[in-house]
Each structure stands twice: as structure tokens, then as C-alpha cells.
Design a protein around this motif. Sequence first.
Motif, PDB file in Angstrom:
ATOM      1  N   PHE A 218      62.479 -20.695 -62.341  1.00 32.93           N
ATOM      2  CA  PHE A 218      61.513 -21.087 -63.369  1.00 32.93           C
ATOM      3  C   PHE A 218      60.131 -20.715 -62.886  1.00 32.93           C
ATOM      4  O   PHE A 218      59.773 -20.962 -61.723  1.00 32.93           O
ATOM      5  N   VAL A 219      59.339 -20.085 -63.745  1.00 34.40           N
ATOM      6  CA  VAL A 219      57.969 -19.717 -63.392  1.00 34.40           C
ATOM      7  C   VAL A 219      57.036 -20.169 -64.505  1.00 34.40           C
ATOM      8  O   VAL A 219      57.392 -20.124 -65.687  1.00 34.40           O
ATOM      9  N   TYR A 220      55.858 -20.642 -64.126  1.00 36.00           N
ATOM     10  CA  TYR A 220      54.860 -21.002 -65.122  1.00 36.00           C
ATOM     11  C   TYR A 220      53.471 -20.753 -64.543  1.00 36.00           C
ATOM     12  O   TYR A 220      53.290 -20.687 -63.320  1.00 36.00           O
ATOM     13  N   ARG A 221      52.511 -20.611 -65.449  1.00 32.75           N
ATOM     14  CA  ARG A 221      51.151 -20.302 -65.014  1.00 32.75           C
ATOM     15  C   ARG A 221      50.194 -21.346 -65.538  1.00 32.75           C
ATOM     16  O   ARG A 221      50.161 -21.629 -66.738  1.00 32.75           O
ATOM     17  N   GLU A 222      49.425 -21.921 -64.617  1.00 30.04           N
ATOM     18  CA  GLU A 222      48.443 -22.933 -64.990  1.00 30.04           C
ATOM     19  C   GLU A 222      47.066 -22.491 -64.517  1.00 30.04           C
ATOM     20  O   GLU A 222      46.915 -21.451 -63.876  1.00 30.04           O
ATOM     21  N   ASP A 223      46.059 -23.275 -64.851  1.00 27.45           N
ATOM     22  CA  ASP A 223      44.714 -22.937 -64.400  1.00 27.45           C
ATOM     23  C   ASP A 223      44.670 -22.897 -62.877  1.00 27.45           C
ATOM     24  O   ASP A 223      45.180 -23.809 -62.208  1.00 27.45           O
TER      25      ASP A 223
END
Length: 216
Positions: free
Chosen positions: A136-141
Motif C-alpha cells: 500500500f502506498v499513499y502520499r501526504e503533505d
Amino acid sequence: MTEPTFRLQDPRPTQKENPYTFHIPSKEELAEVTKGTTVKLIFSAVPASEKYDAERMWVIVEHRDGTNLVGRLDNTPEDIPGLNPGDPVEFQIHHVIDVDWEDPELNARFASDFNNWFARCFVDDAVLERRARVGFVYREDPEHDDEDKYPDTGWRIRADVEQLSQEEYDDTPCSYVAIGAVLNCDDSFVHLLSEPVGSRFLRTEGDTYELCRENQ
């Protein structure tokens, strides 16, 4: 016969194992190396140094015959007794790990975005230790200053829960590392890296990634 004081390391196995974080020049770039070119090689002391595994030093090429080259050392070794600046160095073109182009045209032609792989991310250690693939990959600030030499990309990389016990998944620590270090282990998500902040992707059984909605 004089005993050798150093040996040159072949960088190709290291680059093959770490393609995103260990750069070597392309065949096209190496083809341009000729008399007067300054190249960098990896030297190891013989017998082995107690201080360093290896030293990366510049050599000025004086002669090239196909893949065989001879140059003069252009650095002062830290701990390789018997090797001094100006000493002759025989090497093969595959030993070269970097080229210092004085010609602006060649410098521009072979400019690389390789350093982009050193921008940072957070990742489960289970991925870095190759105990699990990326799940699982996600991008946040980003959490870190954009003016850092290697800024935070905002990407967060989680291990595939199906390859870990629940205890392993709950307890595995995470590290703040170069994103290239993660890609060396699993580059299945490299095509997603230009996606914007807020993006979330789950790896499927077919090894593709599907976009996740906030309520998933």
C-alpha cells in the motif's frame, strides 16, 4: 615483482543490486572517455585498510586502447600506503563510476536526474529488509523542509500485510530513507511517483495498483 598496493573494484555488481541508488555512467557516456578525461574509480588497499573499505578517487586518462586505459592518480589517498598523486593507474572502462566533464556540451548531454531517487519517504522496515513486498502506498503533505538537500516526497510505503503475521505488521518499525532505497527492493510502484498529494494506491493480486477512495 612489486606487490600491488591496491585493487580496483568492479562497480557493476553493486549497481545491479542497487540500481536506484548506485549510479554508473551509461555505455554512451563511457564511449566519450578519452585522453585528458577525468574519471572516478573505486580503490581498495592491499592489504586491506583498517580505516576504509574503499576510497573513491579521480584519475586523469592518459591513454585509451579500446576498454583498456592508463591514467594518473589526481587525489591523495587517505590510507593506501605506496600509492601517491601522479602514480600511474591501469584500469578497464567498466571500473569508471563517474566522469568529470569539462566540456559544457558533454556535461549537458550526460546530465542525470539520478539524485531525484535520494528524495525521502517513510517505509516499513519489512520492505527494506525484503521480508515483504510493498502492499500500500499513499502520499501526504511532506513533513520536512523543502530546502533540505533531500526533501520529503510525502510518499508513505507500507508492507503487504498478507506476507506478515499480524504481530509483525503491528510491530514493524518504519524508516525515513531515500525513495531509491525502497525501489531497490521493490519498484512495482515507480510509475506512481508523480501522483499528487492525497493519492492512495493498494496493490492487487495481479500486481497492479488500484486507486483507493477515502472511505475504503
